[in-house]
Design a protein around this motif. Structure first.
Motif, short mmCIF file in Angstrom:
data_model
loop_
_atom_site.label_atom_id
_atom_site.label_comp_id
_atom_site.label_asym_id
_atom_site.label_seq_id
_atom_site.Cartn_x
_atom_site.Cartn_y
_atom_site.Cartn_z
N GLY A 116 0.78 -1.11 0.01
CA GLY A 116 0.10 0.00 -0.03
C GLY A 116 0.90 1.20 -0.10
O GLY A 116 0.46 2.20 -0.64
N VAL A 117 1.91 1.36 0.92
CA VAL A 117 2.96 2.50 0.56
C VAL A 117 3.39 2.67 -0.60
O VAL A 117 3.55 3.71 -1.01
N ALA A 118 3.93 1.33 -1.31
CA ALA A 118 4.54 1.55 -2.39
C ALA A 118 3.43 2.20 -3.42
O ALA A 118 3.85 2.86 -4.32
N ILE A 119 2.15 1.74 -3.38
CA ILE A 119 1.25 2.33 -4.45
C ILE A 119 1.25 3.79 -4.12
O ILE A 119 1.03 4.44 -4.94
N GLY A 120 1.33 4.22 -2.97
CA GLY A 120 0.94 5.59 -2.46
C GLY A 120 2.06 6.48 -3.16
O GLY A 120 2.00 7.53 -3.61
N ILE A 121 3.41 5.67 -2.89
CA ILE A 121 4.68 6.64 -3.45
C ILE A 121 4.47 6.48 -5.12
O ILE A 121 5.11 7.64 -5.64
N LEU A 122 4.27 5.61 -5.61
CA LEU A 122 4.00 5.67 -7.05
C LEU A 122 2.79 6.76 -7.51
O LEU A 122 3.15 7.47 -8.57
N SER A 123 1.96 6.57 -6.71
CA SER A 123 0.85 7.86 -6.99
C SER A 123 1.31 8.95 -6.93
O SER A 123 0.81 10.13 -7.65
#
Length: 180
Positions: A116-123
Motif C-alpha cells: 500500500g505504501v509503494a502504491i502511495g509513493i507511485l501515485s
C-alpha cells in the motif's frame, strides 16, 4: 446482566492480544472455564488486525523521521523492512518462537501494508504508465486465485505467506490500477 435492554460484555483476562495470538484460542479457553471467550473470538480477530495496523503506523512514522534525519529514501527503508520481515519470519519458525510481539513484527500481513505504501509513493510521483495493465492483470489473477484458492482469503496466520502473495499482490495491482 442486562442494562437498558442490552447485555454487558465481560472483558476476558489475560489481555486480548495474548488471546488472539495463541494458536487455537478456543482450545485454550476450554480448559480455563471462561464462558465469555467463545462470544468474543470474532471481535478479537478484528482487534488483532488493529494492533497490527498500529504497529505498522509506528514503524512507518519512524521511517519518515529517518528520511528527514538521514539522506535515505523511504523506498530503500521499505525494501529493508520487507526483507527483514521475510528473514525474521523464517528465523521465528526455524527456532519456533511463540512470543506475541515477535508474531506481530514478523507477520506476512506487513507486506500488504508495504504494498500500500509503494502504491502511495507511485501515485505521488504520478507513475501511471502501467496502471491499466496492472488493473487488468490484478483482476484476472485475483479471479483465478478466488476460483482455485478460495481459502486463501479467509486464513490469516503467522505462516500465511500464501495469502500475502496470492491475495496481497493482485489486490495491490488492482489498487495501483485504480489510483493510477
Amino acid at each position: 446482566m442486562r442494562r437498558h435492554g442490552m447485555r454487558r460484555l465481560a472483558v476476558p483476562h489475560p489481555p486480548a492480544l495474548s488471546l488472539v495470538l495463541r494458536r487455537d484460542p478456543m482450545e485454550r479457553a476450554a480448559g480455563t472455564g471462561d464462558k465469555t471467550l467463545p462470544r468474543l473470538i470474532g471481535r478479537l480477530a478484528v482487534g488483532w488486525t488493529l494492533i497490527h495496523e498500529m504497529y505498522f503506523y509506528y514503524c512507518f512514522t519512524a521511517m519518515i523521521f529517518m528520511t528527514r534525519l538521514f539522506t535515505i529514501k523511504i523506498s530503500a527503508l521499505l525494501l529493508i523492512w520487507m526483507t527483514a520481515v521475510i528473514c525474521l519470519n523464517a528465523l521465528v519458525h526455524l527456532y519456533e518462537l511463540n512470543d506475541p510481539v515477535v508474531a506481530v513484527i514478523t507477520h506476512p500481513l506487513t507486506l500488504e501494508f508495504i504494498f500500500g505504501v509503494a502504491i502511495g509513493i507511485l501515485s505521488n510521483k504520478n507513475v501511471a504508465a502501467f496502471a491499466m495493465s496492472a488493473l487488468l492483470a490484478g483482476a484476472i489473477i485475483f479471479a483465478i486465485v478466488l476460483s482455485l484458492f478460495g481459502e486463501a482469503l479467509s486464513s490469516v496466520d503467522d505462516r500465511n505467506w500464501r495469502r500475502a502473495i496470492l491475495v496481497g499482490m493482485p489486490c495491490a495491482s488492482i489498487v495501483y490500477g485504480l489510483v493510477g
